[in-house]
Design a protein around this motif. Sequence first.
Motif: not given
Lengths: 345, 252
Positions: B121, B145, B162, B95-99, A191, A199, B103, B106-108
């Motif tokens: 995760w 969402l 996040f 941000i990560f729009p498709k997660l 993405e 991050l 989710e 939890h990326v960080a």
Amino acid sequence: MKKAESIILLIILVFLAIFPLIFSNPSTTSVAFFAVIFAVAAAGWNIFSGYTGYVSLGYAVFSGVGAYSLALICQKWNIAGGYTPFAFVLVAGLIAAVFALPVGWIILRTRRHVFVVVTVATLFIMQLLAYNLEGFTGGSAGITLPLPSWTGDFFNMPFYYGALILLVVAVSVSWLIRHSKFGLGLLAIREDEDRARSLGINTTMYKLIALMISAFFAGTVGAMISYFTSTVFPAEAFDPLFDIAVALMAFFGGVGTLAGPIIGALLLETLQQYMSLQFSTVGLDLILFGGLLLVVILLLPEGIVPSLFKLVSKMRASHESTPIPSSSAESTDSERLAVKEGKNG
Amino acid sequence: MDKEIQNNVIEVSTISKAFGGLRALENCSLNIQAGSITGLIGPNGSGKTTLFNAITGYERIDSGDIRFQGKSIAQSKPEQIFKLGIGRTFQLTRIFPKLTVLENMHVAVQRQGKGNMFSSWSAAHERRKALELLDFVGITKHKDLLAGNLSYGQRKLLEFAFILIADPKIILLDEPAGGVNPTMILYLADRIRELHQQGLTFLIVEHNMEFVMNLCQQVAVMHQGNIIAQGTGAEVRSNPAVLDAYLGGGLE
Ligand SMILES: Nc1ncnc2c1ncn2[C@@H]1O[C@H](COP(=O)(O)OP(=O)(O)O)[C@@H](O)[C@H]1O
Ligand SMILES: [Mg+2]
């Protein structure tokens, strides 16, 4: 959606496990072998390219390395045809994975379109090397692998179930990755790679590890196919069509999903094998196949699996009529802006 | 003197950065005191975002040094800098729009505690913390969402949340109030104050003067790649160099 996918995958695996017991005709099980082995390839491809978004058209680099590894191991160590070469299929996969380390270290310095081009270039370099390092690869004459010790109607069975075991492993590994922080990191890279770095994600290492896992499965696929056909040639081992096929299967089923690439591979490979049996003399098979692909990709651009899930959730939503907050014009605008301004933001 | 150095989390010393002939930063120096909320203001193009990029490892500086808790980070990569405890948001929210929202949380990479990259995760302790933080910024109900469906303001809140999951020591916010409605701005300021009371340090780039003057004990003013003034809001407002920079006082 993830749970539903896992259940669908389980059903598919059970079906595949009993398939040859129902349809034991050798020409059918031969098609089934190719369908399953391509499912392994598509699942492996998906672990790197699907999750990270780095579309590779050089996946055959690693399947080719796997094919030659198995052929050379059998040749140098005088391994007879039997079940032993299957064990070395795993070794071939490991060799391909190790091979992915230096290759990845170089090609992963590029991104997006450049990356795609570089993977294709790498594939042709490997093909050239296979042609020219004659002492090692046998050049255009190729290498012959030992013939299996079994024959007749039973011939396809060990290959089929060997491929199925690989598929179970590939599915399990994909599932585990999708549910780990590692997998989430790979999706984050897809993405917005720079955002992922800020991050704390070491994106270089993540990509390399994913590429190596992916290369392992490619290596096993190449080795299985070469043992099945008993030969390995440069043009077949490092075949650009293999790459296009695998990528198409993944896109067709749904890139980056768990079940998509596998469903895509099972459907497309079966169809292709069937069509080439039916129409190969006039070349109609390729035209039909290509046309069908175009139609499906135009109608379901995200692939079968995501489109189906969307349809299901849409039907559910209209039943319960729960309001789903949709992206407002404002938010899509800011998204477009973010894309335009990139890292400067 | 020694004590003062101890008190600075970030020390930017005479750094320069040029893009071709354009000098985005020129001998720029700035100290950020631990536990402070520092505002960074200045006209558009004065180099604020570039300074952020330099601190967080996105731009290699041409000269000078940047230290975090006394150690140089001028050569460090973004992922290393984050792991040291410097989190940032972007001027255009990323941000990560498709997660899903959860989710995204939890990326960080966790800076402390259990878990490695191959652990799940959605482990209980991580999930609890993620939900707590979503609660903190008030978007828990959207947790499942896809993040791309959030409104602009909600995305800013998500990006803020996040980063917090990794327990950073300092957070760099690039125009957090830009394009956000007044209620949301007040809400955000409250969140920042609350975290500040828990000991977090902030460096905030912002054009909204009311927001800056209300929130920040320290204000630094940037002009043409340099910090031209630093002090309390009142001090900075009456500084002639600052008024000059804003072409005769647009600071009200
Ligand atoms: N990656 C880049 N390449 C070239 N010029 C840049 C780049 N990033 C910023 N600049 C230039 O550097 C100057 C400072 O920009 P920036 O730091 O974004 O300012 P601010 O955030 O204070 O508005 C501007 O003139 C901008 O055009
Ligand atoms: Mg800026």
